[in-house]
Write an enzyme that holds these catalytic residues in place. Sequence first.
Site, PDB file in Angstrom:
ATOM      1  N   HIS C  75      30.837  68.366  52.691  1.00 54.43           N
ATOM      2  CA  HIS C  75      30.163  68.704  53.952  1.00 54.43           C
ATOM      3  C   HIS C  75      30.956  68.139  55.130  1.00 54.43           C
ATOM      4  N   ASP C 104      50.412  86.543  76.202  1.00 51.52           N
ATOM      5  CA  ASP C 104      49.981  86.162  74.846  1.00 51.52           C
ATOM      6  C   ASP C 104      50.322  84.691  74.660  1.00 51.52           C
ATOM      7  N   TRP C 140      34.340  61.747  53.267  1.00 54.83           N
ATOM      8  CA  TRP C 140      35.390  62.483  53.992  1.00 54.83           C
ATOM      9  C   TRP C 140      36.470  61.522  54.453  1.00 54.83           C
ATOM     10  N   SER C 168      48.800  73.635  59.573  1.00 54.94           N
ATOM     11  CA  SER C 168      48.150  74.610  60.431  1.00 54.94           C
ATOM     12  C   SER C 168      47.868  74.015  61.805  1.00 54.94           C
ATOM     13  N   SER C 169      47.285  72.814  61.817  1.00 55.03           N
ATOM     14  CA  SER C 169      46.931  72.207  63.100  1.00 55.03           C
ATOM     15  C   SER C 169      48.164  71.902  63.933  1.00 55.03           C
ATOM     16  N   HIS C 252      40.254  58.252  64.367  1.00 50.90           N
ATOM     17  CA  HIS C 252      39.587  58.124  65.650  1.00 50.90           C
ATOM     18  C   HIS C 252      40.057  59.152  66.668  1.00 50.90           C
ATOM     19  N   GLU C 254      41.066  61.910  66.046  1.00 49.44           N
ATOM     20  CA  GLU C 254      40.477  63.141  65.528  1.00 49.44           C
ATOM     21  C   GLU C 254      39.094  63.406  66.139  1.00 49.44           C
ATOM     22  N   TYR C 256      38.017  62.567  68.995  1.00 51.96           N
ATOM     23  CA  TYR C 256      38.173  63.044  70.374  1.00 51.96           C
ATOM     24  C   TYR C 256      38.793  64.426  70.406  1.00 51.96           C
ATOM     25  N   SER C 267      32.810  71.961  81.512  1.00 53.78           N
ATOM     26  CA  SER C 267      33.276  71.953  82.892  1.00 53.78           C
ATOM     27  C   SER C 267      33.491  73.358  83.451  1.00 53.78           C
ATOM     28  N   HIS C 301      37.577  50.086  65.082  1.00 52.95           N
ATOM     29  CA  HIS C 301      36.132  49.880  65.225  1.00 52.95           C
ATOM     30  C   HIS C 301      35.365  50.492  64.046  1.00 52.95           C
ATOM     31  N   HIS C 302      36.073  51.285  63.240  1.00 57.06           N
ATOM     32  CA  HIS C 302      35.446  51.789  62.008  1.00 57.06           C
ATOM     33  C   HIS C 302      35.567  50.777  60.876  1.00 57.06           C
ATOM     34  N   THR C 327      34.493  58.299  80.019  1.00 55.81           N
ATOM     35  CA  THR C 327      33.509  59.290  79.572  1.00 55.81           C
ATOM     36  C   THR C 327      32.354  59.345  80.559  1.00 55.81           C
ATOM     37  N   LYS C 330      33.066  61.542  83.419  1.00 52.66           N
ATOM     38  CA  LYS C 330      32.835  62.964  83.127  1.00 52.66           C
ATOM     39  C   LYS C 330      31.370  63.320  83.294  1.00 52.66           C
ATOM     40  N   ARG C 449      24.144  54.808  54.393  1.00 51.98           N
ATOM     41  CA  ARG C 449      24.533  56.217  54.282  1.00 51.98           C
ATOM     42  C   ARG C 449      25.104  56.472  52.888  1.00 51.98           C
TER      43      ARG C 449
HETATM   44  C1  HEA Z   1      31.648  68.042  62.212  1.00 47.92           C
HETATM   45  C2  HEA Z   1      30.522  68.439  62.272  1.00 47.92           C
HETATM   46  C3  HEA Z   1      29.273  68.288  61.462  1.00 47.92           C
HETATM   47  C4  HEA Z   1      28.245  69.151  61.555  1.00 47.92           C
HETATM   48  C5  HEA Z   1      28.169  70.391  62.417  1.00 47.92           C
HETATM   49  C6  HEA Z   1      27.232  68.644  60.674  1.00 47.92           C
HETATM   50  C7  HEA Z   1      26.004  69.275  60.507  1.00 47.92           C
HETATM   51  C8  HEA Z   1      24.953  68.750  59.761  1.00 47.92           C
HETATM   52  N1  HEA Z   1      24.965  67.582  59.021  1.00 47.92           N
HETATM   53 FE1  HEA Z   1      26.573  66.357  58.754  1.00 47.92          FE
HETATM   54  N2  HEA Z   1      28.177  65.166  58.498  1.00 47.92           N
HETATM   55  C9  HEA Z   1      29.384  65.275  59.118  1.00 47.92           C
HETATM   56  C10 HEA Z   1      29.734  66.208  60.074  1.00 47.92           C
HETATM   57  C11 HEA Z   1      28.916  67.260  60.492  1.00 47.92           C
HETATM   58  N3  HEA Z   1      27.656  67.508  60.049  1.00 47.92           N
HETATM   59  C12 HEA Z   1      30.277  64.252  58.646  1.00 47.92           C
HETATM   60  C13 HEA Z   1      31.711  64.031  59.092  1.00 47.92           C
HETATM   61  C14 HEA Z   1      29.561  63.503  57.717  1.00 47.92           C
HETATM   62  C15 HEA Z   1      30.031  62.267  56.931  1.00 47.92           C
HETATM   63  C16 HEA Z   1      30.424  62.626  55.553  1.00 47.92           C
HETATM   64  C17 HEA Z   1      30.702  61.414  54.752  1.00 47.92           C
HETATM   65  O1  HEA Z   1      29.883  60.484  54.747  1.00 47.92           O
HETATM   66  O2  HEA Z   1      31.752  61.371  54.130  1.00 47.92           O
HETATM   67  C18 HEA Z   1      28.232  64.095  57.650  1.00 47.92           C
HETATM   68  C19 HEA Z   1      27.198  63.601  56.847  1.00 47.92           C
HETATM   69  C20 HEA Z   1      25.889  64.071  56.888  1.00 47.92           C
HETATM   70  C21 HEA Z   1      24.784  63.413  56.285  1.00 47.92           C
HETATM   71  C22 HEA Z   1      24.824  62.084  55.564  1.00 47.92           C
HETATM   72  C23 HEA Z   1      25.088  62.262  54.136  1.00 47.92           C
HETATM   73  C24 HEA Z   1      25.220  60.983  53.414  1.00 47.92           C
HETATM   74  O3  HEA Z   1      25.508  59.952  54.032  1.00 47.92           O
HETATM   75  O4  HEA Z   1      25.036  61.011  52.200  1.00 47.92           O
HETATM   76  C25 HEA Z   1      23.676  64.203  56.509  1.00 47.92           C
HETATM   77  C26 HEA Z   1      22.303  63.888  56.064  1.00 47.92           C
HETATM   78  O5  HEA Z   1      21.390  64.285  56.603  1.00 47.92           O
HETATM   79  C27 HEA Z   1      24.114  65.339  57.273  1.00 47.92           C
HETATM   80  C28 HEA Z   1      23.302  66.378  57.704  1.00 47.92           C
HETATM   81  C29 HEA Z   1      23.738  67.434  58.492  1.00 47.92           C
HETATM   82  C30 HEA Z   1      22.887  68.547  58.866  1.00 47.92           C
HETATM   83  C31 HEA Z   1      21.462  68.740  58.481  1.00 47.92           C
HETATM   84  C32 HEA Z   1      23.659  69.378  59.656  1.00 47.92           C
HETATM   85  C33 HEA Z   1      23.225  70.672  60.298  1.00 47.92           C
HETATM   86  O6  HEA Z   1      23.550  70.639  61.657  1.00 47.92           O
HETATM   87  C34 HEA Z   1      23.861  71.855  59.629  1.00 47.92           C
HETATM   88  C35 HEA Z   1      23.246  73.147  60.123  1.00 47.92           C
HETATM   89  C36 HEA Z   1      23.925  74.380  59.636  1.00 47.92           C
HETATM   90  C37 HEA Z   1      23.494  75.160  58.615  1.00 47.92           C
HETATM   91  C38 HEA Z   1      22.328  74.781  57.811  1.00 47.92           C
HETATM   92  C39 HEA Z   1      24.238  76.382  58.195  1.00 47.92           C
HETATM   93  C40 HEA Z   1      23.621  77.677  58.580  1.00 47.92           C
HETATM   94  C41 HEA Z   1      22.502  78.189  57.741  1.00 47.92           C
HETATM   95  C42 HEA Z   1      22.577  78.682  56.484  1.00 47.92           C
HETATM   96  C43 HEA Z   1      23.795  78.666  55.649  1.00 47.92           C
HETATM   97  C44 HEA Z   1      21.430  79.293  55.860  1.00 47.92           C
HETATM   98  C45 HEA Z   1      20.771  78.485  54.826  1.00 47.92           C
HETATM   99  C46 HEA Z   1      19.818  77.585  55.497  1.00 47.92           C
HETATM  100  C47 HEA Z   1      18.691  77.103  54.948  1.00 47.92           C
HETATM  101  C48 HEA Z   1      18.365  77.167  53.490  1.00 47.92           C
HETATM  102  C49 HEA Z   1      17.675  76.454  55.823  1.00 47.92           C
HETATM  103  N4  HEA Z   1      25.465  65.236  57.485  1.00 47.92           N
HETATM  104  C1  HEA Z   2      32.949  64.007  68.666  1.00 46.78           C
HETATM  105  C2  HEA Z   2      33.022  62.952  68.006  1.00 46.78           C
HETATM  106  C3  HEA Z   2      32.778  61.536  68.465  1.00 46.78           C
HETATM  107  C4  HEA Z   2      32.731  61.008  69.732  1.00 46.78           C
HETATM  108  C5  HEA Z   2      32.934  61.696  71.054  1.00 46.78           C
HETATM  109  C6  HEA Z   2      32.462  59.611  69.556  1.00 46.78           C
HETATM  110  C7  HEA Z   2      32.358  58.724  70.622  1.00 46.78           C
HETATM  111  C8  HEA Z   2      32.266  57.353  70.470  1.00 46.78           C
HETATM  112  N1  HEA Z   2      32.120  56.667  69.274  1.00 46.78           N
HETATM  113 FE1  HEA Z   2      31.949  57.491  67.442  1.00 46.78          FE
HETATM  114  N2  HEA Z   2      32.069  58.288  65.586  1.00 46.78           N
HETATM  115  C9  HEA Z   2      32.264  59.604  65.272  1.00 46.78           C
HETATM  116  C10 HEA Z   2      32.457  60.631  66.166  1.00 46.78           C
HETATM  117  C11 HEA Z   2      32.518  60.476  67.544  1.00 46.78           C
HETATM  118  N3  HEA Z   2      32.325  59.314  68.228  1.00 46.78           N
HETATM  119  C12 HEA Z   2      32.233  59.795  63.846  1.00 46.78           C
HETATM  120  C13 HEA Z   2      32.428  61.119  63.105  1.00 46.78           C
HETATM  121  C14 HEA Z   2      32.000  58.550  63.292  1.00 46.78           C
HETATM  122  C15 HEA Z   2      31.793  58.174  61.826  1.00 46.78           C
HETATM  123  C16 HEA Z   2      32.954  58.318  60.964  1.00 46.78           C
HETATM  124  C17 HEA Z   2      32.594  57.953  59.557  1.00 46.78           C
HETATM  125  O1  HEA Z   2      32.536  56.753  59.271  1.00 46.78           O
HETATM  126  O2  HEA Z   2      32.350  58.876  58.757  1.00 46.78           O
HETATM  127  C18 HEA Z   2      31.916  57.620  64.413  1.00 46.78           C
HETATM  128  C19 HEA Z   2      31.731  56.257  64.253  1.00 46.78           C
HETATM  129  C20 HEA Z   2      31.825  55.342  65.288  1.00 46.78           C
HETATM  130  C21 HEA Z   2      31.926  53.934  65.095  1.00 46.78           C
HETATM  131  C22 HEA Z   2      31.977  53.208  63.749  1.00 46.78           C
HETATM  132  C23 HEA Z   2      30.624  52.893  63.287  1.00 46.78           C
HETATM  133  C24 HEA Z   2      30.608  52.287  61.945  1.00 46.78           C
HETATM  134  O3  HEA Z   2      31.014  52.931  60.969  1.00 46.78           O
HETATM  135  O4  HEA Z   2      30.198  51.139  61.873  1.00 46.78           O
HETATM  136  C25 HEA Z   2      31.996  53.373  66.341  1.00 46.78           C
HETATM  137  C26 HEA Z   2      32.104  51.917  66.602  1.00 46.78           C
HETATM  138  O5  HEA Z   2      32.549  51.482  67.569  1.00 46.78           O
HETATM  139  C27 HEA Z   2      31.961  54.460  67.308  1.00 46.78           C
HETATM  140  C28 HEA Z   2      32.035  54.306  68.680  1.00 46.78           C
HETATM  141  C29 HEA Z   2      32.114  55.357  69.580  1.00 46.78           C
HETATM  142  C30 HEA Z   2      32.231  55.162  71.030  1.00 46.78           C
HETATM  143  C31 HEA Z   2      32.233  53.859  71.763  1.00 46.78           C
HETATM  144  C32 HEA Z   2      32.324  56.422  71.567  1.00 46.78           C
HETATM  145  C33 HEA Z   2      32.501  56.736  73.045  1.00 46.78           C
HETATM  146  O6  HEA Z   2      33.529  57.674  73.216  1.00 46.78           O
HETATM  147  C34 HEA Z   2      31.228  57.229  73.679  1.00 46.78           C
HETATM  148  C35 HEA Z   2      31.348  57.201  75.184  1.00 46.78           C
HETATM  149  C36 HEA Z   2      30.192  57.866  75.878  1.00 46.78           C
HETATM  150  C37 HEA Z   2      29.164  57.250  76.501  1.00 46.78           C
HETATM  151  C38 HEA Z   2      29.014  55.767  76.509  1.00 46.78           C
HETATM  152  C39 HEA Z   2      28.081  58.031  77.156  1.00 46.78           C
HETATM  153  C40 HEA Z   2      28.342  58.483  78.573  1.00 46.78           C
HETATM  154  C41 HEA Z   2      28.715  57.399  79.490  1.00 46.78           C
HETATM  155  C42 HEA Z   2      27.994  57.032  80.604  1.00 46.78           C
HETATM  156  C43 HEA Z   2      26.771  57.727  81.008  1.00 46.78           C
HETATM  157  C44 HEA Z   2      28.582  55.957  81.441  1.00 46.78           C
HETATM  158  C45 HEA Z   2      27.910  54.655  81.503  1.00 46.78           C
HETATM  159  C46 HEA Z   2      27.576  54.067  80.212  1.00 46.78           C
HETATM  160  C47 HEA Z   2      27.637  52.768  79.877  1.00 46.78           C
HETATM  161  C48 HEA Z   2      28.441  51.742  80.579  1.00 46.78           C
HETATM  162  C49 HEA Z   2      26.808  52.306  78.730  1.00 46.78           C
HETATM  163  N4  HEA Z   2      31.862  55.647  66.632  1.00 46.78           N
HETATM  164 CU   LIG Z   3      36.049  56.070  66.243  1.00 48.42          CU
END
Ligand code: HEA
Ligand code: HEA
Ligand SMILES: [Cu+2]
Lengths: 294, 381, 524
Positions: C75, C104, C140, C168-169, C252, C254, C256, C267, C301-302, C327, C330, C449
């Site tokens: 997933h 293009d 993942w 690809s990317s 990380h 990634e 962003y 925007s 931080h991860h 951020t 923005k 989790r």
């Molecule tokens: C990048 C984007 C992304 C998106 C879009 C989503 C979308 C969703 N994710 Fe997640 N998710 C991740 C990225 C994302 N996720 C990542 C990176 C992890 C961590 C993996 C890891 O731990 O290694 C994670 C892990 C994760 C967990 C934790 C699992 C665990 O720790 O064991 C859960 C649990 O609730 C969850 C739920 C969902 C749900 C309910 C949606 C929903 O938004 C999805 C909605 C979309 C659909 C459902 C598809 C369309 C509908 C159909 C195909 C029809 C069939 C529908 C029905 C039968 C109702 N996701």
């Molecule tokens: C689109 C993807 C995305 C984005 C944008 C971010 C944004 C941020 N993430 Fe997140 N992050 C993930 C995707 C993302 N993250 C994923 C996928 C994981 C889990 C990976 C895994 O383990 O599977 C993760 C996990 C993760 C962790 C690790 C947690 C853990 O495993 O223990 C941390 C810890 O620092 C973190 C921090 C942040 C911070 C500080 C930002 C900042 O960029 C956020 C900044 C934004 C704001 C703060 C809000 C707007 C700001 C204001 C309104 C201004 C004023 C605010 C203040 C001064 C408070 N992220």
């Molecule tokens: Cu990060």
Amino acid sequence: MSNASGGYYLPEPSKWPVIGSIGLFLTLFGFASALPHGEGAVGDLTMMYIGMAVLIFMLFGWFGQVIRESESGAYDAQVDRSFRMGMMWFIFSEIMFFAAFFGALFYVRTLALPWLGGADNNAATNEFLWNGFQPNWPLNAMPDPESFSQYKETIGAWGIPALNTAILLTSGITVTLAHWALKKANRGALVFWLLATVVLGFVFVGFQATEYVHAYTELNLKLSSGIYGSTFFMLTGFHGLHVTIGAIMLTVMLFRAMKGHFTADNHFAFEAAAWYWHFVDVVWLGLFIFVYWL
Amino acid sequence: MSVSKLKKGVFGLAGTALLMTSSHALADKVLNMRQGVTEVSKDIYSLHMIVLWICVIIGIGVFGAMIYSMIKHRKSQGAVAATFHENHKLEILWTVIPFVVLIGLAIPATKSLLHLEDTSDADLTVKVTGYQWKWNYEYIDGPAQGVNFFSNLNSTHNEVRQLDSGKNPVEIDNYLLDVDNRLVLPVGKKVRFLVTSNDVIHSWWVPDFAVKKDAIPGYINEIWARADEEGTYRGQCAELCGKDHGFMPIVVDVVSEDEYTKWTSAQKAAAAAEAAAAASTRDWSKAELMARGEKVYNTNCAACHQANGEGLGPFPALKGSAIATGPAAGHIGIVLNGKNAMPPFAAQMNDLDLAAVITYERNAWGNDAGIVQPKDVKAAR
Amino acid sequence: MSTDTAHAEHHGAPSGLSRWLFTTNHKDIGTLYLWFSFTMLLIGGSMAMVIRLELFEPGLQWVDPNFFNTMTTMHGLIMVFGAIMPAFVGLANWLIPMMIGAPDMALPRMNNWSFWILPFAGIMLVSTLFMEGGGPNFGWTFYAPLSTTYGPPSTDFFIFAVHMLGFSSIMGSINIIATVLNMRAPGMTLMKMPMFVWTWLITAFLLIAVMPVLAGAVTMMLTDRNFGTSFFDASGGGDPVLFQHVFWFFGHPEVYIMILPAFGIISHIIPTFARKKLFGYSSMVYATASIAFLSFIVWAHHMMTVGMPVAGELFFMYATVLIAVPTGVKVFNWVATMWKGSMTFETPMQWALAFVILFTIGGFSGLMLGVAPIDFQYHDTYFVVAHFHYVLVTGALFSIIAAVYFWLPKWTGHMYSRSLANWHFWMSMIFVNLTFFPQHFLGLAGMPRRIPDYNVAFADFNQWSSIGAFGFGLAQLLFLVLVIKCIKGGEKATSQVWESAEGLEWTVDSPAPYHTFATAPEIK
Ligand code: HEA
Ligand code: HEA
Ligand SMILES: [Cu+2]
Ligand code: CUA
């Protein structure tokens, strides 16, 4: 800078990319199947060879087409710029690929090994798990030496590696001389210097291959010689692969130069190969310093 | 999926949907981080609340302005768009203010971090080793020095949690959060934990101590806790470590100094008896070995080979298998040294337990391949 | 998302399968990317449904723990590499040439290859599910040694799938950079570029910088598994934590990569429906660049609990919380754009507003995670899951949906059903919060989790979350219906489409002709 004046060359639909994807897929799927874990998988080595053949076919077809288009004058200055940017950023991506392995090397040498030896917050690591372990570099007494091949000797910097440094640096000069010759439209000199570069390149690869054989058969220095062997072969191995690719690129350029391709002011392909060559050259300097010497 | 499963699922869905609305389920819901019982955990809790409130306040400001604007500055209200699109003063202001807020936050955070990473001057040291999928505790110093045991998921829970067990977890207290052997610590003492692993990465987490440290194979991490209140504290492995990552809980009993000493001597006496038994060179009867073997099997082997010996997916059956019914030497070898996903048990168990479990595997579920004595295992080591 | 009806004067689209296989047209390739992404969203979403189904109540009812882990892993991988990233590349393909007045992409044949590697990589990845020992089950993030020594046999196929995704990317990004830097219409200086183009330029740079590092990480995995190296094995002098450093150096940035283009999209949409120029254009550009820069120095931080020296933990904490500043800029700029505007709430605007609020909530929880001492409690709990779904689902995915609603009339030439769109929006909005908001509480209450079964105390919130997930999933099917209907027909769209849309793409017909800007437009 931006003059999309309508002259930008837009290629017709092309079958080469999809063929490339198929080749890539077959190669990698076959390779993965042939690995120790792959027993029972649908692929095998034959699949990999077929894939590689498809890839080579694709490269000939695709580049052949680009060369034809280029020679027919289809590309204007703007297209040329796109190609240049493409090549530059591709090389940047290659640099980052090597950065991962260099990063691993530095991390292990400056952090992981001292930690295993009890440095910083890892006193207990050494005391309880690897008592008596000394973080030397090059590392031969691994924390658990029994599971790894211990080498008799490492490859010193001042033998063949130093010679190889000289060879590669010289080849960097010869390829520049070739470029100057091309810019002066002196085809004889171009072919001569390019040939020299290619020869030097393959000599380098030859020396590296000999060193590898020496390491494996006589020094017992292998990929499995703990972290030293791992980093050593990974870095030099990928570098060697890139030198080979670069040398092949230059060979192609040599043939094209002999066929009369390239003009004094339109020779992007040559420059791309030359850039690539400088890139492997610079990586080698890093290797020489950090892998062989220090 | 089979029809019966589907049916069960549908009923399950409907049933639990009903349950949801009942007051029973709404009771004792935890909404916030727990404060815990150590100075560090309380520190962390208050930091958590500070950041939370910062976010809430900024959130109210930002969303408030946005919603106000959405209501007042809408076209249907006759709003005409202004033309400004820059204001340097404002832009500097909203860069600087968050920056200052963050500095204000960083100061207490730095203090807490330095405090929680300072493992010096501990009263007691315990080594914690993660295994797939259980914990090993070893007392390095103090009165309990030398005490060393494994801590497995409670075996009843282990049965209930099997796929299609047909048993209802709701009836089980502390479901999945109970173990056979608990870690016991004295109250009010600074305990240093040396955390490591025997195979993959695990993470030792006790929320009430705010202690979470990854167990890295080949490296030892240090962390500490000083529990201020007696009680039982439960946690779980917090790093994905394979199939049964969800099933290796942690239970810590924090007890008075007195009780701790009592527990210590009991442990030592038991260990001595055990060692004596294992060291004795006598031959054991089949019944003795089978009884002991069953226990060892259920805590160490059943997770993969299943309690009924029939295996599951990639994990082979033992019932009627070539190894469990073939020559004993091969069987002993695999248990001692492992193979592929099967871990080596040579270092984890004494000869007696190994002989017992091998005997059990060779004679349970209709297997009938004779018994193995501790001395056979000893010879094969 | 189809240009079937597009017949340009010069030469139109060839027809049949070969059109899609061999195409060098940026619009066709964009369409391919978008459909691929949507397919992956359905597959990855179905896996999420399996996860939520198993977590609906305590006890194991549906899948065994190993398969559960496989679902979680696949997933995450499929959503990140299959759904979100290709969707943004698809949008870049469709829009960047039109926005900058280019005929293009700079390298059209390579563009085709960037796409056509993806389905093959996808097949390789998904095929692992059917191999002996099952698919990847190590998350993942595939930490060693769970993925090396202890990985299932199919792991080598997973590794090569990641390599292919990387090719690809990288090629896609090279193309975007070359296009943006080399193909702009005369007069379009860098600081006149639309925000989407800016954010993608910076994203492409991030991609080229970090995808090769990921390739390096999986290559070391490959040799550790098969050729006896010991990068991630302490007994040979390596370190399992080294894997995490290399992975997160990629990982990380990634995240962003998955949000910067979203910022670009928002925007565009907010100014259009606020009928007011984007507030603080240049600070938007600088903020994007700052975020990109900072993204390289926060990776650990991860890894706060892996036992880094405390100086490292402090450094990474400071750098991490600093990202809140750009951020914040923005977010404040968007609000200031709305301020004293003349707003209407067409579908794209609904999604954009939801984005601003919900992404900010996700950002706030990110900030909380960023404070290292507290992260010791949050780490690897559902609090993290809640955080990243707020930024990824209501952030990245919402922005993609907003973008589709914004530009769909330009692509198909038809307006879509407003009422269906309303249903889709409101269902998504309600259910997505029902799914992910309670996960904050679960995490704080102590639910780790990546577990298939949990203590009874976590039951209620998990049920809400599952119900929300099913609802959110069903809502996405409405989207599919809506898009197909819009391709088939509907009210004709004008070139301008939206009353005050600005930008070159709105100057060409709807649907956009197969070839646009064969002669470059002049920018004032
Ligand atoms: C990048 C984007 C992304 C998106 C879009 C989503 C979308 C969703 N994710 Fe997640 N998710 C991740 C990225 C994302 N996720 C990542 C990176 C992890 C961590 C993996 C890891 O731990 O290694 C994670 C892990 C994760 C967990 C934790 C699992 C665990 O720790 O064991 C859960 C649990 O609730 C969850 C739920 C969902 C749900 C309910 C949606 C929903 O938004 C999805 C909605 C979309 C659909 C459902 C598809 C369309 C509908 C159909 C195909 C029809 C069939 C529908 C029905 C039968 C109702 N996701
Ligand atoms: C689109 C993807 C995305 C984005 C944008 C971010 C944004 C941020 N993430 Fe997140 N992050 C993930 C995707 C993302 N993250 C994923 C996928 C994981 C889990 C990976 C895994 O383990 O599977 C993760 C996990 C993760 C962790 C690790 C947690 C853990 O495993 O223990 C941390 C810890 O620092 C973190 C921090 C942040 C911070 C500080 C930002 C900042 O960029 C956020 C900044 C934004 C704001 C703060 C809000 C707007 C700001 C204001 C309104 C201004 C004023 C605010 C203040 C001064 C408070 N992220
Ligand atoms: Cu990060
Ligand atoms: Cu042990 Cu997770």
